[in-house]
Design an enzyme around this catalytic site. Structure first.
Site, PDB file in Angstrom:
ATOM      1  N   LYS A 216     -14.224  -0.867 -13.375  1.00 15.73           N
ATOM      2  CA  LYS A 216     -12.974  -1.360 -13.948  1.00 15.73           C
ATOM      3  C   LYS A 216     -13.168  -1.954 -15.333  1.00 15.73           C
ATOM      4  O   LYS A 216     -14.268  -2.260 -15.766  1.00 15.73           O
ATOM      5  CB  LYS A 216     -12.317  -2.346 -12.990  1.00 15.73           C
ATOM      6  CG  LYS A 216     -11.672  -1.622 -11.810  1.00 15.73           C
ATOM      7  CD  LYS A 216     -10.738  -2.475 -10.998  1.00 15.73           C
ATOM      8  CE  LYS A 216      -9.983  -1.590  -9.994  1.00 15.73           C
ATOM      9  NZ  LYS A 216      -9.155  -2.390  -9.063  1.00 15.73           N
ATOM     10  N   ARG A 251     -14.816  -0.882  -2.650  1.00 15.45           N
ATOM     11  CA  ARG A 251     -14.241   0.440  -2.948  1.00 15.45           C
ATOM     12  C   ARG A 251     -14.918   0.953  -4.208  1.00 15.45           C
ATOM     13  O   ARG A 251     -14.832   0.333  -5.273  1.00 15.45           O
ATOM     14  CB  ARG A 251     -12.731   0.310  -3.132  1.00 15.45           C
ATOM     15  CG  ARG A 251     -11.999   1.621  -3.351  1.00 15.45           C
ATOM     16  CD  ARG A 251     -10.497   1.374  -3.388  1.00 15.45           C
ATOM     17  NE  ARG A 251      -9.748   2.620  -3.572  1.00 15.45           N
ATOM     18  CZ  ARG A 251      -9.472   3.172  -4.747  1.00 15.45           C
ATOM     19  NH1 ARG A 251      -9.868   2.561  -5.879  1.00 15.45           N
ATOM     20  NH2 ARG A 251      -8.808   4.304  -4.833  1.00 15.45           N
TER      21      ARG A 251
END
Length: 277
Positions: A216, A251
């Site tokens: 991210k 995840r």
């Protein structure tokens, strides 16, 4: 149905984006055959389950029609589930969740926490599957305008608690409910780090936590703007720290290195409480 919350270590949820526009690997696995092959690869490399999604949730992403989302995900879910994989469906739509569970999915991963579709919570309750409710403040095209918090940990905890109440009231069993703080969703980079430093406050809500930090933007900013695929080492380092804290699952875009990091963290944790027999 496999009780995903009772395996005794942090799980690896491998990401299968059947999309042309996801922030990291959009287009790489956009056909059913490519996505199925990717799911098999993640499982072979140590993923415990795969999360199949047909709609990008990157900042600014446009929504896709429900028929297109179904076209993308259902063949992938059906094939991987038929091969024995534990499959999660990444969707905010109750109709997609129901169709995917009918095709073999055993978990619904809803980044809207039930706010994106008023039918979602009752649908999941009827289906009797595991459910991830993520902290969410708005769709991808507006979420970066919703990043103000008086106290990000307190505010996210309060808002997640509200989703927990709503999920339980709809009939979702507490042992099937998982919470996700939604890193990167209506969060500044600093807010993401603050949440990660205070996960104990979110764990106090009494539900397992899923953390989606892989590749991210806040990791890219830490690494001087490095592109997503070059953020994997930092993602793995974070997985090791999260596993030591006992989060339910991470995840991730890759599997083997994360599974290895979890194995190391789990071994150290056992030693800390008295070693192994």
């Amino acid at each position: 149905m496999k009780q995903l919350q009772k395996v005794g270590r942090t799980l690896v949820m491998g990401i299968v984006n059947v999309t042309p526009d996801s922030f990291s690997d959009g287009g790489d696995f956009a056909t059913p055959s490519a996505a199925i092959a990717r799911g098999r690869q993640l499982l072979a490399e140590g993923a415990d389950l795969v999360d199949v999604g047909g709609e990008s949730t990157r900042p600014g992403a446009a929504r896709v029609p429900v028929d297109e989302e179904l076209r993308r995900v259902l063949p992938v879910v059906a094939e991987l589930a038929a091969e024995g994989a534990v499959v999660s469906i990444d969707t905010t739509r109750a109709d997609v969740a129901r169709a995917a569970v009918d095709a073999g999915a055993s978990l619904v991963n809803d980044v809207s926490g039930g706010l994106g579709d008023p039918a979602m919570l009752i649908t999941v309750a009827e289906l009797g599957v595991h459910y991830v409710a993520m902290h969410w403040r708005g769709q991808s095209d507006v979420m970066q305008q919703l990043t103000h918090y008086d106290d990000v940990v307190r505010d996210v905890a309060r808002e997640l608690a509200g989703r927990r109440v709503a999920a339980l009231a709809a009939g979702i069993a507490p042992e099937r409910l998982i919470l996700d703080p939604g890193l990167g969703f209506a969060k500044t980079p600093d807010a993401n780090w603050t949440l990660l430093a205070h996960l104990d406050r979110l764990a106090a809500l009494g539900q397992p936590l899923l953390i989606g930090a892989s590749r991210k933007r806040f990791l890219g900013e830490l690494l001087d703007g490095r592109e997503p695929v070059l953020r994997d080492d930092a993602s793995v380092a974070l997985t090791a720290l999260l596993a030591r804290q006992g989060v339910w699952a991470v995840r991730t875009h890759t599997a083997r290195a994360h599974a290895d990091a979890i194995a190391v963290a789990s071994r150290l944790a056992r030693e800390a409480v008295g070693g192994v027999e």
